[in-house]
Design a protein around this motif. Sequence first.
Motif, PDB file in Angstrom:
ATOM      1  N   GLN A 132     -27.724 -11.111  20.882  1.00  0.00           N
ATOM      2  CA  GLN A 132     -27.660 -10.951  22.327  1.00  0.00           C
ATOM      3  C   GLN A 132     -27.198  -9.549  22.719  1.00  0.00           C
ATOM      4  O   GLN A 132     -27.551  -9.058  23.787  1.00  0.00           O
ATOM      5  CB  GLN A 132     -26.716 -11.986  22.932  1.00  0.00           C
ATOM      6  CG  GLN A 132     -27.109 -13.438  22.669  1.00  0.00           C
ATOM      7  CD  GLN A 132     -28.410 -13.811  23.341  1.00  0.00           C
ATOM      8  OE1 GLN A 132     -29.458 -13.842  22.692  1.00  0.00           O
ATOM      9  NE2 GLN A 132     -28.380 -14.071  24.625  1.00  0.00           N
TER      10      GLN A 132
ATOM     11  N   GLY B  48     -25.540 -15.426  20.410  1.00  0.00           N
ATOM     12  CA  GLY B  48     -25.503 -16.557  21.321  1.00  0.00           C
ATOM     13  C   GLY B  48     -25.603 -17.884  20.599  1.00  0.00           C
ATOM     14  O   GLY B  48     -25.449 -17.965  19.386  1.00  0.00           O
TER      15      GLY B  48
ATOM     16  N   GLU C 249     -23.240 -13.264  25.195  1.00  0.00           N
ATOM     17  CA  GLU C 249     -24.455 -12.484  25.476  1.00  0.00           C
ATOM     18  C   GLU C 249     -24.217 -10.992  25.238  1.00  0.00           C
ATOM     19  O   GLU C 249     -23.866 -10.591  24.152  1.00  0.00           O
ATOM     20  CB  GLU C 249     -24.913 -12.759  26.909  1.00  0.00           C
ATOM     21  CG  GLU C 249     -25.506 -14.150  27.107  1.00  0.00           C
ATOM     22  CD  GLU C 249     -27.014 -14.167  27.044  1.00  0.00           C
ATOM     23  OE1 GLU C 249     -27.646 -13.096  26.920  1.00  0.00           O
ATOM     24  OE2 GLU C 249     -27.600 -15.263  27.138  1.00  0.00           O
TER      25      GLU C 249
ATOM     26  N   TRP D 166     -23.095 -16.277  28.946  1.00  0.00           N
ATOM     27  CA  TRP D 166     -24.341 -16.549  29.671  1.00  0.00           C
ATOM     28  C   TRP D 166     -24.092 -17.239  31.013  1.00  0.00           C
ATOM     29  O   TRP D 166     -24.327 -16.679  32.080  1.00  0.00           O
ATOM     30  CB  TRP D 166     -25.267 -17.379  28.790  1.00  0.00           C
ATOM     31  CG  TRP D 166     -26.588 -17.716  29.424  1.00  0.00           C
ATOM     32  CD1 TRP D 166     -27.222 -17.029  30.430  1.00  0.00           C
ATOM     33  CD2 TRP D 166     -27.421 -18.824  29.105  1.00  0.00           C
ATOM     34  NE1 TRP D 166     -28.420 -17.632  30.750  1.00  0.00           N
ATOM     35  CE2 TRP D 166     -28.557 -18.741  29.948  1.00  0.00           C
ATOM     36  CE3 TRP D 166     -27.338 -19.852  28.182  1.00  0.00           C
ATOM     37  CZ2 TRP D 166     -29.596 -19.676  29.905  1.00  0.00           C
ATOM     38  CZ3 TRP D 166     -28.367 -20.778  28.121  1.00  0.00           C
ATOM     39  CH2 TRP D 166     -29.484 -20.679  28.977  1.00  0.00           C
ATOM     40  N   THR D 167     -23.602 -18.480  30.973  1.00  0.00           N
ATOM     41  CA  THR D 167     -23.397 -19.235  32.215  1.00  0.00           C
ATOM     42  C   THR D 167     -21.940 -19.644  32.414  1.00  0.00           C
ATOM     43  O   THR D 167     -21.606 -20.240  33.436  1.00  0.00           O
ATOM     44  CB  THR D 167     -24.267 -20.510  32.230  1.00  0.00           C
ATOM     45  OG1 THR D 167     -23.957 -21.305  31.082  1.00  0.00           O
ATOM     46  CG2 THR D 167     -25.749 -20.147  32.207  1.00  0.00           C
TER      47      THR D 167
ATOM     48  N   ASP E 287     -24.940 -15.173  36.196  1.00  0.00           N
ATOM     49  CA  ASP E 287     -25.293 -15.181  34.778  1.00  0.00           C
ATOM     50  C   ASP E 287     -24.955 -13.854  34.126  1.00  0.00           C
ATOM     51  O   ASP E 287     -24.977 -12.798  34.763  1.00  0.00           O
ATOM     52  CB  ASP E 287     -26.794 -15.427  34.611  1.00  0.00           C
ATOM     53  CG  ASP E 287     -27.179 -16.881  34.799  1.00  0.00           C
ATOM     54  OD1 ASP E 287     -26.288 -17.681  35.160  1.00  0.00           O
ATOM     55  OD2 ASP E 287     -28.357 -17.213  34.598  1.00  0.00           O
TER      56      ASP E 287
ATOM     57  N   TRP F 244     -26.414 -11.554  31.003  1.00  0.00           N
ATOM     58  CA  TRP F 244     -27.465 -11.360  30.001  1.00  0.00           C
ATOM     59  C   TRP F 244     -27.146 -10.115  29.166  1.00  0.00           C
ATOM     60  O   TRP F 244     -26.658 -10.231  28.071  1.00  0.00           O
ATOM     61  CB  TRP F 244     -28.844 -11.240  30.680  1.00  0.00           C
ATOM     62  CG  TRP F 244     -29.407 -12.536  31.196  1.00  0.00           C
ATOM     63  CD1 TRP F 244     -28.722 -13.539  31.836  1.00  0.00           C
ATOM     64  CD2 TRP F 244     -30.770 -12.969  31.118  1.00  0.00           C
ATOM     65  NE1 TRP F 244     -29.569 -14.561  32.164  1.00  0.00           N
ATOM     66  CE2 TRP F 244     -30.838 -14.247  31.747  1.00  0.00           C
ATOM     67  CE3 TRP F 244     -31.940 -12.421  30.620  1.00  0.00           C
ATOM     68  CZ2 TRP F 244     -32.032 -14.962  31.854  1.00  0.00           C
ATOM     69  CZ3 TRP F 244     -33.126 -13.137  30.728  1.00  0.00           C
ATOM     70  CH2 TRP F 244     -33.172 -14.390  31.338  1.00  0.00           C
TER      71      TRP F 244
ATOM     72  N   ASN G 159     -32.973  -8.073  29.810  1.00  0.00           N
ATOM     73  CA  ASN G 159     -32.048  -8.748  28.910  1.00  0.00           C
ATOM     74  C   ASN G 159     -31.049  -7.744  28.334  1.00  0.00           C
ATOM     75  O   ASN G 159     -30.298  -7.134  29.084  1.00  0.00           O
ATOM     76  CB  ASN G 159     -32.846  -9.481  27.817  1.00  0.00           C
ATOM     77  CG  ASN G 159     -32.079 -10.645  27.228  1.00  0.00           C
ATOM     78  OD1 ASN G 159     -30.904 -10.854  27.504  1.00  0.00           O
ATOM     79  ND2 ASN G 159     -32.756 -11.436  26.415  1.00  0.00           N
TER      80      ASN G 159
END
Length: 258
Positions: free
Chosen positions: A47, A61, A88, A102-103, A126, A128, A173
């Motif tokens: 990531q 990740g 990430e 990530w979340t 989020d 990334w 990303n």
Amino acid sequence: MSAICVLGLGVGCSCGPVHRRPTEGGPTRKVARIVQEYPHSTEAFTQGLVFHQGRLFESTGQKGSLREISLESATPLWIERLGDVFTEGLASDGERLYQLTWTEGLLFTWSGLPPTRERTTPYEGDGWGLCYWQGRLVRSDGSSTLTFHDPETFEPLDSVEVTLQGQPQEQLNELECANGVIYANVWHSTDVLEIDPATGRVTAVIDASALARSVASQVRGITDAVLNGIAVEPGTGRMLMTGKLWPKLFEVKLETLD
């Protein structure tokens, strides 16, 4: 500036300036040529990738981790496993490492060698990709927006929309800030974008498909085994790229196409 004349019944010709919306010029086309291949762990769902204090670190990740890796072996030199946290993007300011989730809405700040977690900072949205640019952290969230954050508080300071010839570019990303630009992987693509941090305009598109072809037979059937991971070594400018679950990490040279 050009002008037009409008004709009307019983009146003369009146001329005025025509204002046209400025358009972006086309981006430079580049290709990532493979210079050298190195081993990479096929368990690493890459990531983030970054050089930090002369060492190479990777954020992975799924089952999250922070790890120090080498170019000699696929086995990490050091690893901190983070359980079910989906970590990430990864960035370095030269003193500390910053790692997105990530979340979960958490930023991990690491210090020292080997790194220890110094603090955990909550944020909204989020996470990334992440990179460090002129005193600020730059975050991608899968949209066409890059957000600039204060490294201490992670408060958002500014943002830009990434555009290619006027069109928003989403699925941004992994990020790397180097050479005066922001490099961004485009998820599920073999393109890497060079982005002007001030305007968000894509100044170059890098074709990294040669890397994907090199590992194609080894990752066939693995949906998420896509290009992701960019690191530029301070001082030397050496650029490394890899992908999620890839068996190889590549040193590349960027060449401009005619």
